[in-house]
Write a protein that holds these residues in place. Structure first.
Motif, PDB file in Angstrom:
ATOM      1  N   LYS A   8       0.947  -1.110  -0.142  1.00 36.86           N
ATOM      2  CA  LYS A   8       0.029   0.163  -0.083  1.00 36.86           C
ATOM      3  C   LYS A   8       0.836   1.080   0.027  1.00 36.86           C
ATOM      4  O   LYS A   8       0.465   2.087  -0.640  1.00 36.86           O
ATOM      5  CB  LYS A   8      -0.977   0.014   1.433  1.00 36.86           C
ATOM      6  N   LYS A   9       1.971   1.241   0.732  1.00 35.41           N
ATOM      7  CA  LYS A   9       2.860   2.428   0.913  1.00 35.41           C
ATOM      8  C   LYS A   9       3.530   2.783  -0.412  1.00 35.41           C
ATOM      9  O   LYS A   9       3.673   3.891  -0.660  1.00 35.41           O
ATOM     10  CB  LYS A   9       3.830   2.455   1.926  1.00 35.41           C
ATOM     11  N   LEU A  10       3.578   1.814  -1.354  1.00 34.02           N
ATOM     12  CA  LEU A  10       4.143   2.389  -2.707  1.00 34.02           C
ATOM     13  C   LEU A  10       2.900   2.514  -3.702  1.00 34.02           C
ATOM     14  O   LEU A  10       3.486   2.397  -5.076  1.00 34.02           O
ATOM     15  CB  LEU A  10       5.075   0.875  -3.222  1.00 34.02           C
ATOM     16  N   GLY A  11       1.882   2.425  -3.463  1.00 30.68           N
ATOM     17  CA  GLY A  11       0.717   2.387  -4.165  1.00 30.68           C
ATOM     18  C   GLY A  11       0.423   1.480  -5.271  1.00 30.68           C
ATOM     19  O   GLY A  11      -0.055   1.795  -6.431  1.00 30.68           O
ATOM     20  N   GLN A  12       0.955   0.066  -4.891  1.00 32.21           N
ATOM     21  CA  GLN A  12       0.685  -0.915  -5.932  1.00 32.21           C
ATOM     22  C   GLN A  12      -0.522  -1.677  -5.920  1.00 32.21           C
ATOM     23  O   GLN A  12      -1.132  -1.799  -5.049  1.00 32.21           O
ATOM     24  CB  GLN A  12       1.873  -1.886  -5.432  1.00 32.21           C
ATOM     25  N   HIS A  13      -1.121  -1.559  -7.314  1.00 34.57           N
ATOM     26  CA  HIS A  13      -2.199  -2.371  -7.659  1.00 34.57           C
ATOM     27  C   HIS A  13      -1.912  -2.981  -9.084  1.00 34.57           C
ATOM     28  O   HIS A  13      -1.595  -2.605 -10.111  1.00 34.57           O
ATOM     29  CB  HIS A  13      -3.260  -1.405  -7.972  1.00 34.57           C
ATOM     30  N   VAL A  38       8.258   1.611 -16.127  1.00 35.55           N
ATOM     31  CA  VAL A  38       8.172   2.132 -14.813  1.00 35.55           C
ATOM     32  C   VAL A  38       7.318   1.331 -14.017  1.00 35.55           C
ATOM     33  O   VAL A  38       6.258   1.184 -14.177  1.00 35.55           O
ATOM     34  CB  VAL A  38       7.816   3.635 -14.570  1.00 35.55           C
ATOM     35  N   GLY A  39       7.900   0.835 -12.834  1.00 36.35           N
ATOM     36  CA  GLY A  39       7.070  -0.030 -11.855  1.00 36.35           C
ATOM     37  C   GLY A  39       6.413  -1.312 -12.477  1.00 36.35           C
ATOM     38  O   GLY A  39       5.399  -1.394 -12.501  1.00 36.35           O
ATOM     39  N   PRO A  40       7.383  -2.122 -12.858  1.00 35.99           N
ATOM     40  CA  PRO A  40       7.025  -3.475 -13.520  1.00 35.99           C
ATOM     41  C   PRO A  40       6.116  -4.443 -12.870  1.00 35.99           C
ATOM     42  O   PRO A  40       5.399  -5.342 -13.077  1.00 35.99           O
ATOM     43  CB  PRO A  40       8.308  -4.022 -14.250  1.00 35.99           C
ATOM     44  N   GLY A  41       6.513  -4.163 -11.349  1.00 39.30           N
ATOM     45  CA  GLY A  41       5.947  -5.408 -10.373  1.00 39.30           C
ATOM     46  C   GLY A  41       5.953  -6.792 -10.911  1.00 39.30           C
ATOM     47  O   GLY A  41       7.500  -7.069 -10.735  1.00 39.30           O
ATOM     48  N   GLY A 103       4.036   2.262 -18.372  1.00 42.21           N
ATOM     49  CA  GLY A 103       4.073   1.642 -17.229  1.00 42.21           C
ATOM     50  C   GLY A 103       2.597   1.623 -16.517  1.00 42.21           C
ATOM     51  O   GLY A 103       1.844   2.555 -17.024  1.00 42.21           O
ATOM     52  N   ASN A 104       2.483   1.002 -15.638  1.00 38.79           N
ATOM     53  CA  ASN A 104       1.043   1.079 -14.813  1.00 38.79           C
ATOM     54  C   ASN A 104       1.719   2.076 -13.419  1.00 38.79           C
ATOM     55  O   ASN A 104       2.178   1.363 -12.684  1.00 38.79           O
ATOM     56  CB  ASN A 104       0.710  -0.488 -14.371  1.00 38.79           C
ATOM     57  N   PHE A 105       1.412   3.370 -13.584  1.00 40.19           N
ATOM     58  CA  PHE A 105       2.135   4.244 -12.700  1.00 40.19           C
ATOM     59  C   PHE A 105       1.457   3.832 -11.372  1.00 40.19           C
ATOM     60  O   PHE A 105       0.237   4.169 -11.179  1.00 40.19           O
ATOM     61  CB  PHE A 105       2.294   5.520 -13.119  1.00 40.19           C
ATOM     62  N   GLN A 112       3.935  13.104 -10.121  1.00 40.73           N
ATOM     63  CA  GLN A 112       5.386  13.489  -9.884  1.00 40.73           C
ATOM     64  C   GLN A 112       6.091  13.092 -11.215  1.00 40.73           C
ATOM     65  O   GLN A 112       7.172  13.138 -11.664  1.00 40.73           O
ATOM     66  CB  GLN A 112       6.030  13.198  -8.703  1.00 40.73           C
ATOM     67  N   ILE A 113       5.521  11.672 -11.622  1.00 37.52           N
ATOM     68  CA  ILE A 113       6.211  11.078 -12.942  1.00 37.52           C
ATOM     69  C   ILE A 113       6.072  12.069 -14.236  1.00 37.52           C
ATOM     70  O   ILE A 113       7.049  11.985 -14.903  1.00 37.52           O
ATOM     71  CB  ILE A 113       5.567   9.623 -13.216  1.00 37.52           C
ATOM     72  N   PHE A 114       4.887  12.532 -14.328  1.00 39.23           N
ATOM     73  CA  PHE A 114       4.628  13.470 -15.449  1.00 39.23           C
ATOM     74  C   PHE A 114       5.508  14.740 -15.331  1.00 39.23           C
ATOM     75  O   PHE A 114       6.262  15.263 -16.356  1.00 39.23           O
ATOM     76  CB  PHE A 114       3.543  13.730 -15.628  1.00 39.23           C
ATOM     77  N   PHE A 115       5.917  15.243 -14.135  1.00 42.20           N
ATOM     78  CA  PHE A 115       6.800  16.411 -14.125  1.00 42.20           C
ATOM     79  C   PHE A 115       8.342  16.117 -14.385  1.00 42.20           C
ATOM     80  O   PHE A 115       8.828  16.736 -15.035  1.00 42.20           O
ATOM     81  CB  PHE A 115       6.677  16.849 -12.466  1.00 42.20           C
TER      82      PHE A 115
END
Length: 261
Positions: A8-13, A38-41, A103-105, A112-115
């Motif tokens: 949860k702390k990493l926002g993973q779904h 980004v974030g391949p899980g 990625g599934n951001f 922040q990724i887009f910035f």
């Protein structure tokens, strides 16, 4: 390791629908062979990226457990897995030239990724990302729309935005509380702004940080003598070109008064 526990702390779904995963990967063009996921899980997108022989696939993942899983299950990625924070990663260390991003951001850092993408926009010609539907709609919104905001203006300044499709909550583990959407950004032809870029970003952010106010009030800390055609307008009423023109006007006023940007 057979499975990675979503954190949860990493926002993973984690996306579990293979058809949607393939559809996302198929949405990525062939403008550049170098691709950073980004974030391949657990690699639901990665598997389909690796099926495209024209792509040079690299992945960046902050979750140590996911990194271990990727090493064990994707030997083709050897030396192409980066156990790093995307928001702090030094891209010149990865690719010499241009590269696309997919990625599934994680929802908690999608803006922040887009910035970060904007920061390296001249090296990133295309982005395909799955994000929170609300954020996707905001990025794609045109001026005059109530969801039009900072990311809308800044991304549309340098990219063509496409809202590709909506994704149900039920295709994730665990299901998020909101719907998701996949968007594509393709770099446009705008290379340089006719105004100071730092000032442009400052003007856009200041305007929307007080979006209920007229611009003469929200921008008074930047410029007291605002160009008359913009003074009585609210931030969502201005197009990208309007913001560029407004910034040029403010820059001229600053030069006349001798105030530093």
């Amino acid at each position: 390791m057979n499975i990675v526990r979503p954190k949860k702390k990493l926002g993973q779904h984690f996306l579990k629908d293979q058809n949607i995963a393939r559809k996302i990967v198929d949405s990525l063009g062939t403008t550049e062979p170098n691709v950073l996921e980004v974030g391949p899980g657990m690699g639901v997108l990665t598997q389909f990226l690796l099926e495209r022989p024209e792509l040079n696939v690299h992945v960046i993942e902050i979750d140590k457990e996911s990194v271990e899983y990727l090493y064990q299950n994707f030997p083709a990625l050897e030396n192409h897995i980066y156990s790093e924070d995307f928001l702090k990663f030094n891209f010149p260390d990865l690719f010499e030239g241009k590269f696309n991003i997919i990625g599934n951001f994680p929802y908690n850092i999608s803006s922040q990724i887009f910035f970060r993408v904007l920061e390296f926009r001249n090296r990133i010609p295309e982005v395909v990302g799955m994000i929170q539907k609300e954020v996707a709609e905001r990025i794609n919104a045109g001026h005059g729309n109530k969801t039009y905001g900072i990311l809308s203006v800044l991304l549309q300044t340098f990219y063509q935005i496409e809202y590709l499709f909506t994704v149900s909550e039920q295709v994730f583990t665990p299901p998020p509380k909101v719907k998701s959407a996949v968007i594509r950004l393709v770099r446009n032809d705008r290379t340089d702004l006719p105004c100071d870029e730092t000032l442009f970003f400052k003007v856009v952010k200041a305007a929307f940080n007080q979006r209920r106010k007229m611009l003469r009030n929200s921008l008074k800390e930047i410029c007291i003598d605002l160009p008359a055609e913009y003074a009585e307008k609210r931030p969502e009423q201005l197009s990208v070109d309007d913001y560029i023109e407004l910034t040029c006007g403010i820059e001229n006023q600053i030069k006349k008064t001798g105030h530093a940007i």
